[in-house]
Structure formats: C-alpha cells, structure tokens
Design a protein around this motif. Sequence first.
Motif, PDB file in Angstrom:
ATOM      1  N   THR A   1     -51.196  -1.164 -13.973  1.00  0.00           N
ATOM      2  CA  THR A   1     -51.862   0.101 -14.393  1.00  0.00           C
ATOM      3  C   THR A   1     -51.698  -0.006 -16.171  1.00  0.00           C
ATOM      4  O   THR A   1     -51.155  -1.152 -16.874  1.00  0.00           O
ATOM      5  CB  THR A   1     -50.920   1.403 -14.084  1.00  0.00           C
ATOM      6  OG1 THR A   1     -49.632   1.159 -14.521  1.00  0.00           O
ATOM      7  CG2 THR A   1     -50.824   1.426 -12.501  1.00  0.00           C
ATOM      8  N   GLN A   2     -52.387   0.921 -16.716  1.00  0.00           N
ATOM      9  CA  GLN A   2     -52.563   0.902 -18.185  1.00  0.00           C
ATOM     10  C   GLN A   2     -51.119   1.165 -18.707  1.00  0.00           C
ATOM     11  O   GLN A   2     -50.807   0.539 -19.676  1.00  0.00           O
ATOM     12  CB  GLN A   2     -53.497   1.986 -18.821  1.00  0.00           C
ATOM     13  CG  GLN A   2     -53.540   1.781 -20.119  1.00  0.00           C
ATOM     14  CD  GLN A   2     -54.620   2.691 -20.838  1.00  0.00           C
ATOM     15  OE1 GLN A   2     -55.464   3.545 -19.884  1.00  0.00           O
ATOM     16  NE2 GLN A   2     -54.808   2.699 -22.037  1.00  0.00           N
TER      17      GLN A   2
ATOM     18  N   LEU B   1     -49.139  -2.035 -18.437  1.00  0.00           N
ATOM     19  CA  LEU B   1     -49.529  -3.052 -19.237  1.00  0.00           C
ATOM     20  C   LEU B   1     -49.108  -2.927 -20.790  1.00  0.00           C
ATOM     21  O   LEU B   1     -48.796  -3.682 -21.517  1.00  0.00           O
ATOM     22  CB  LEU B   1     -51.217  -2.997 -19.289  1.00  0.00           C
ATOM     23  CG  LEU B   1     -51.914  -4.113 -19.891  1.00  0.00           C
ATOM     24  CD1 LEU B   1     -51.628  -5.512 -19.092  1.00  0.00           C
ATOM     25  CD2 LEU B   1     -53.405  -3.869 -19.744  1.00  0.00           C
ATOM     26  N   VAL B   2     -49.148  -1.514 -21.077  1.00  0.00           N
ATOM     27  CA  VAL B   2     -48.599  -1.105 -22.592  1.00  0.00           C
ATOM     28  C   VAL B   2     -47.005  -1.629 -22.628  1.00  0.00           C
ATOM     29  O   VAL B   2     -46.804  -2.008 -23.575  1.00  0.00           O
ATOM     30  CB  VAL B   2     -48.820   0.183 -22.856  1.00  0.00           C
ATOM     31  CG1 VAL B   2     -47.996   0.756 -24.213  1.00  0.00           C
ATOM     32  CG2 VAL B   2     -50.349   0.489 -23.095  1.00  0.00           C
ATOM     33  N   THR B   3     -46.431  -1.315 -21.471  1.00  0.00           N
ATOM     34  CA  THR B   3     -44.809  -1.634 -21.489  1.00  0.00           C
ATOM     35  C   THR B   3     -44.704  -3.091 -21.608  1.00  0.00           C
ATOM     36  O   THR B   3     -43.871  -3.616 -22.488  1.00  0.00           O
ATOM     37  CB  THR B   3     -44.163  -1.065 -20.152  1.00  0.00           C
ATOM     38  OG1 THR B   3     -44.631   0.272 -20.150  1.00  0.00           O
ATOM     39  CG2 THR B   3     -42.787  -1.376 -20.137  1.00  0.00           C
ATOM     40  N   TYR B   4     -45.495  -3.860 -20.734  1.00  0.00           N
ATOM     41  CA  TYR B   4     -45.203  -5.117 -20.716  1.00  0.00           C
ATOM     42  C   TYR B   4     -45.683  -5.911 -22.224  1.00  0.00           C
ATOM     43  O   TYR B   4     -44.946  -6.634 -22.733  1.00  0.00           O
ATOM     44  CB  TYR B   4     -46.200  -6.177 -19.864  1.00  0.00           C
ATOM     45  CG  TYR B   4     -45.792  -5.618 -18.469  1.00  0.00           C
ATOM     46  CD1 TYR B   4     -44.609  -5.386 -17.958  1.00  0.00           C
ATOM     47  CD2 TYR B   4     -46.725  -5.840 -17.396  1.00  0.00           C
ATOM     48  CE1 TYR B   4     -44.528  -4.787 -16.789  1.00  0.00           C
ATOM     49  CE2 TYR B   4     -46.409  -5.463 -16.048  1.00  0.00           C
ATOM     50  CZ  TYR B   4     -45.216  -5.139 -15.769  1.00  0.00           C
ATOM     51  OH  TYR B   4     -45.106  -4.612 -14.334  1.00  0.00           O
ATOM     52  N   PHE B   5     -46.598  -5.309 -22.759  1.00  0.00           N
ATOM     53  CA  PHE B   5     -47.019  -5.824 -24.268  1.00  0.00           C
ATOM     54  C   PHE B   5     -46.073  -5.450 -25.266  1.00  0.00           C
ATOM     55  O   PHE B   5     -45.726  -6.375 -26.116  1.00  0.00           O
ATOM     56  CB  PHE B   5     -48.257  -4.947 -24.778  1.00  0.00           C
ATOM     57  CG  PHE B   5     -48.873  -5.322 -26.054  1.00  0.00           C
ATOM     58  CD1 PHE B   5     -49.462  -6.479 -26.194  1.00  0.00           C
ATOM     59  CD2 PHE B   5     -48.433  -4.285 -27.032  1.00  0.00           C
ATOM     60  CE1 PHE B   5     -49.688  -6.920 -27.611  1.00  0.00           C
ATOM     61  CE2 PHE B   5     -49.203  -4.704 -28.213  1.00  0.00           C
ATOM     62  CZ  PHE B   5     -49.436  -5.835 -28.584  1.00  0.00           C
TER      63      PHE B   5
END
Length: 78
Positions: free
Chosen positions: A39-40, A43-47
């Motif tokens: 999910t978005q 994705l933000v957390t992984y980034f």
Amino acid sequence: MTDSKAVRGSRGGSTHKRTSIPTFYRQVIAELRKVVYPTQDQLVTYFIVVMVFVVVMMAFVSALDLGFGKLVFKVFGG
C-alpha cells in the motif's frame, strides 16, 4: 557409485517439450496476479527505513574513512 534420480534426472523415453510463447505469457500474467503490492503507507514506510539506513551507513563509512586518513597522516607524518 550410483546417482539418485533427483541429481541425475529422469532418463526415461519421454522428451522434454518446450513451452509455447502464448502459454509462457499466460503463465507470467497468472504469476503477476499473485503478487501482493504494498500500500502507499507501506511504501512510504519502506522508503523512510531505506533512506535512514543509507544515511547511517554513509556516516559510518565516512567516519571510518576520516579516522583511517588521520591515522595514516599521523603514522607517516603529514
């Protein structure tokens, strides 16, 4: 010494058929449908996690480089 069938493979009379191009693409599409995309928020957390890790590693390597550089200048007189 005998090899197992798992290592040696089957030596029966059957020939190995190649997969046709349309079948290959159907299988690829079927496998891609199984993929779970993040999910978005994920994705933000992984980034953020990756960027923090990269910055920490850059600081660590820079500190090592600075420390070894100063050590070399002290040993060899700079």
